[in-house]
Write an enzyme that holds these catalytic residues in place. Structure first.
Site, mmCIF file in Angstrom:
data_model
loop_
_atom_site.group_PDB
_atom_site.id
_atom_site.type_symbol
_atom_site.label_atom_id
_atom_site.label_comp_id
_atom_site.label_asym_id
_atom_site.label_seq_id
_atom_site.Cartn_x
_atom_site.Cartn_y
_atom_site.Cartn_z
ATOM 1 N N HIS A 98 0.857 -1.192 0.000
ATOM 2 C CA HIS A 98 0.000 0.000 0.000
ATOM 3 C C HIS A 98 0.889 1.236 0.000
ATOM 4 C CE1 HIS A 98 -4.247 -1.417 1.380
ATOM 5 N NE2 HIS A 98 -3.701 -2.281 0.538
ATOM 6 N N LYS A 155 1.116 0.441 15.018
ATOM 7 C CA LYS A 155 2.498 0.326 15.514
ATOM 8 C C LYS A 155 2.758 -0.892 16.401
ATOM 9 C CE LYS A 155 3.968 3.551 13.300
ATOM 10 N NZ LYS A 155 4.311 2.810 12.114
HETATM 11 P P1 FAS Z 1 1.651 -10.940 22.176
HETATM 12 O O1 FAS Z 1 0.673 -10.543 23.235
HETATM 13 O O2 FAS Z 1 1.212 -11.033 20.757
HETATM 14 O O3 FAS Z 1 2.277 -12.377 22.536
HETATM 15 C C1 FAS Z 1 2.616 -12.695 23.863
HETATM 16 C C2 FAS Z 1 2.553 -14.205 23.992
HETATM 17 O O4 FAS Z 1 2.964 -14.557 25.318
HETATM 18 C C3 FAS Z 1 1.130 -14.740 23.807
HETATM 19 O O5 FAS Z 1 1.125 -15.791 22.882
HETATM 20 C C4 FAS Z 1 0.740 -15.215 25.210
HETATM 21 O O6 FAS Z 1 -0.076 -16.363 25.184
HETATM 22 C C5 FAS Z 1 2.095 -15.538 25.829
HETATM 23 N N1 FAS Z 1 2.103 -15.447 27.296
HETATM 24 C C6 FAS Z 1 1.480 -14.546 28.075
HETATM 25 N N2 FAS Z 1 1.720 -14.798 29.374
HETATM 26 C C7 FAS Z 1 2.529 -15.893 29.408
HETATM 27 C C8 FAS Z 1 3.124 -16.635 30.455
HETATM 28 N N3 FAS Z 1 2.934 -16.301 31.743
HETATM 29 N N4 FAS Z 1 3.893 -17.714 30.150
HETATM 30 C C9 FAS Z 1 4.098 -18.038 28.831
HETATM 31 N N5 FAS Z 1 3.560 -17.366 27.789
HETATM 32 C C10 FAS Z 1 2.784 -16.307 28.089
HETATM 33 N N6 FAS Z 1 -1.402 -3.900 16.840
HETATM 34 C C11 FAS Z 1 -1.454 -3.297 15.631
HETATM 35 O O7 FAS Z 1 -0.407 -2.854 15.127
HETATM 36 N N7 FAS Z 1 -2.651 -3.179 14.965
HETATM 37 C C12 FAS Z 1 -3.821 -3.700 15.493
HETATM 38 O O8 FAS Z 1 -4.880 -3.600 14.883
HETATM 39 C C13 FAS Z 1 -3.801 -4.345 16.734
HETATM 40 N N8 FAS Z 1 -4.937 -4.910 17.283
HETATM 41 C C14 FAS Z 1 -4.871 -5.517 18.502
HETATM 42 C C15 FAS Z 1 -5.999 -6.110 19.111
HETATM 43 C C16 FAS Z 1 -5.911 -6.734 20.357
HETATM 44 C C17 FAS Z 1 -7.137 -7.353 20.988
HETATM 45 C C18 FAS Z 1 -4.686 -6.758 21.061
HETATM 46 C C19 FAS Z 1 -4.583 -7.375 22.438
HETATM 47 C C20 FAS Z 1 -3.557 -6.184 20.474
HETATM 48 C C21 FAS Z 1 -3.641 -5.576 19.195
HETATM 49 N N9 FAS Z 1 -2.524 -5.019 18.580
HETATM 50 C C22 FAS Z 1 -2.550 -4.415 17.379
HETATM 51 C C23 FAS Z 1 -1.274 -5.073 19.214
HETATM 52 C C24 FAS Z 1 -0.706 -6.448 18.965
HETATM 53 O O9 FAS Z 1 -0.621 -6.707 17.595
HETATM 54 C C25 FAS Z 1 0.617 -6.509 19.686
HETATM 55 O O10 FAS Z 1 1.371 -5.330 19.499
HETATM 56 C C26 FAS Z 1 1.445 -7.694 19.295
HETATM 57 O O11 FAS Z 1 0.685 -8.855 19.457
HETATM 58 C C27 FAS Z 1 2.672 -7.691 20.199
HETATM 59 O O12 FAS Z 1 3.323 -8.890 20.035
HETATM 60 P P2 FAS Z 1 4.046 -9.586 21.298
HETATM 61 O O13 FAS Z 1 4.860 -8.575 21.998
HETATM 62 O O14 FAS Z 1 4.661 -10.807 20.758
HETATM 63 O O15 FAS Z 1 2.868 -9.926 22.331
#
Ligand code: FAS
Ligand code: PHB
Length: 390
Positions: free
Chosen positions: A72, A296
């Site tokens: 895009h 972001k």
């Molecule tokens: P994540 O939260 O993706 O991954 C963390 C992982 O750790 C998960 O798999 C979890 O199960 C695991 N975990 C947690 N506690 C644990 C424990 N005690 N022991 C072991 N594992 C554990 N960003 C955008 O840019 N655009 C969007 O539209 C957007 N929409 C979103 C909607 C929602 C509902 C949420 C919650 C976030 C959204 N985000 C969006 C932000 C999102 O994309 C995050 O920035 C991204 O997932 C971050 O990635 P991680 O840091 O890997 O965290």
């Protein structure tokens, strides 16, 4: 068990870090609380900065994003029905790629599985020990058996509600938080997108976003009050509200259908400082949260681990601690710029009843300035497509 780096969390941050470490010949194990299917079932981000797409290629998992990602060159900004396109390519010579976070996660999971590097899924009660020492270890329970993993470093990639940041003594962390009194109600539908590019819309009824996952699958959002319940929103109510908030031409073109996913995400801005405590390093949502308005969140998670991965490679390759010692400062410098941009996009595009008529005039003036200023459009384009890692 022993490894060099224990990674907590198999989201984009943990999986990308694991891939970077594997490519640097650094042993690592990922401990994930949920199943792989559960991780893949979460519908989240949709837009990759050019740096994120480039890194996927660099670590050898760029084939699908190349084949299926949608480049895009700009976005549409809409204010009470008036449209202004922001031309990324013309302003900054960069573009973004529309490719769902689910697919990024799937690509990284598949690559990790194919290379035989260990990920422990459904690891219960993960706990971090001796993080303020050179000999940390992690324990967890699986199938009723408690396991231990000795390591040199722990990477807390376990998201906002994870155990890693919670393992740092409160006195050692400074937390910065901005609460927004609204959330995003999102819907996924198997219908062609309403527009070739994303439409970010401000309307007196609230914010709306028209996005997509492919040329046949669309993603839409509307701002809803804090505490709103998804069960209060039939598909028809959602479509009516979306039509009311976007420009009339798009409302006319909108193709609706039954939702295949519908959920509400709260919005917040959050940063924890510093990102290191002894042998523990925080990255991604474990360290910060941005409102999704600037696209972001996912991209910041990737840029954090790009920095952390390089620092760990420098430590194991050259026995230099320089990168590890400066990781927190360097990552936070970029994180705060992304926090600022995400806060600015959120402030411009959402309704804040508490700021009254004056607040809406300021928002309108901000939009009008954007429409008339190449400098303002360049600034938006520069931030949206991603600032450099330096
Ligand atoms: P994540 O939260 O993706 O991954 C963390 C992982 O750790 C998960 O798999 C979890 O199960 C695991 N975990 C947690 N506690 C644990 C424990 N005690 N022991 C072991 N594992 C554990 N960003 C955008 O840019 N655009 C969007 O539209 C957007 N929409 C979103 C909607 C929602 C509902 C949420 C919650 C976030 C959204 N985000 C969006 C932000 C999102 O994309 C995050 O920035 C991204 O997932 C971050 O990635 P991680 O840091 O890997 O965290
Ligand atoms: C999405 O497609 O989910 C999406 C796109 C851009 C955003 C937020 C979410 O800013």
């Amino acid at each position: 068990m022993r490894t060099q780096v224990a990674i907590i969390g198999a989201g984009p941050a943990g999986l990308m870090l694991g891939r970077l470490l594997q490519q640097a010949g650094i042993d690592n194990v990922i401990l994930e609380r949920k199943s792989a299917d559960y991780v893949l079932s979460r519908i989240r981000a949709g837009v990759l900065e050019q740096g994120t797409a480039d890194l996927l290629h660099k670590v050898g998992v760029g084939e699908r994003v190349q084949a299926e990602g949608l480049p895009h060159d700009g976005i549409e900004m809409c204010f009470d029905g008036d449209l202004q396109r922001i031309d990324f390519t013309a302003r900054v010579g960069r573009h973004v790629t529309v490719y769902g976070q689910t697919e990024v996660t799937r690509d990284l999971m598949d690559a990790r599985q194919a290379s035989g590097v260990e990920t422990v899924y459904e690891a219960d009660d993960v706990a971090l020990h001796d993080i303020d020492s050179d000999h940390p270890h992690v324990t967890w329970r699986k199938d009723g058996v408690t396991q231990t993993l000795d390591c040199d470093f722990i990477a807390g990639c376990d998201g906002f509600h994870g155990v890693s940041r919670a393992s740092v003594p409160e006195r050692a962390l400074a937390l910065f938080d901005r609460h927004y009194p609204f959330g995003w109600l999102g819907i996924l539908v198997e219908k062609p997108p309403v527009s070739e590019e994303l439409i970010y819309a401000h309307h007196e009824r609230g914010f709306a976003l028209c996005s997509m996952r492919s040329l046949t699958r669309s993603r839409y959002y509307v701002q809803v009050p804090e505490g709103e319940k998804v069960e209060n929103w039939s598909d028809d109510r959602f479509w009516d509200e979306l039509r009311a908030r976007i420009n009339p031409e798009a409302a006319e073109r909108l193709q609706t259908g039954p939702s295949i996913e519908k959920s509400i995400a709260p919005l917040r801005s959050f940063v924890a400082e510093p990102l290191r405590f002894g042998s523990l390093f925080l990255a991604g949502d474990a360290a910060h949260i941005v409102p999704p308005t600037g696209a972001k969140g996912l991209n910041l998670a990737i840029s954090d681990v790009a920095m952390l991965g390089a620092a760990l490679a420098e430590f194991y390759g050259e026995r230099s601690k320089a990168g590890l010692d400066t990781y927190s400062k360097r990552a936070l410098a970029r994180i705060w710029k992304a926090e600022r941009f995400s806060w600015w996009m959120t402030s411009l595009l959402h309704t804040f009843p508490e700021t009254g008529a004056f607040g809406r005039r300021i928002q309108r003036a901000d939009f009008d300035y954007l429409c008339g200023s190449v400098a303002a459009q360049t600034s938006l384009a520069e931030n949206y497509t991603g600032l450099s890692l330096d």
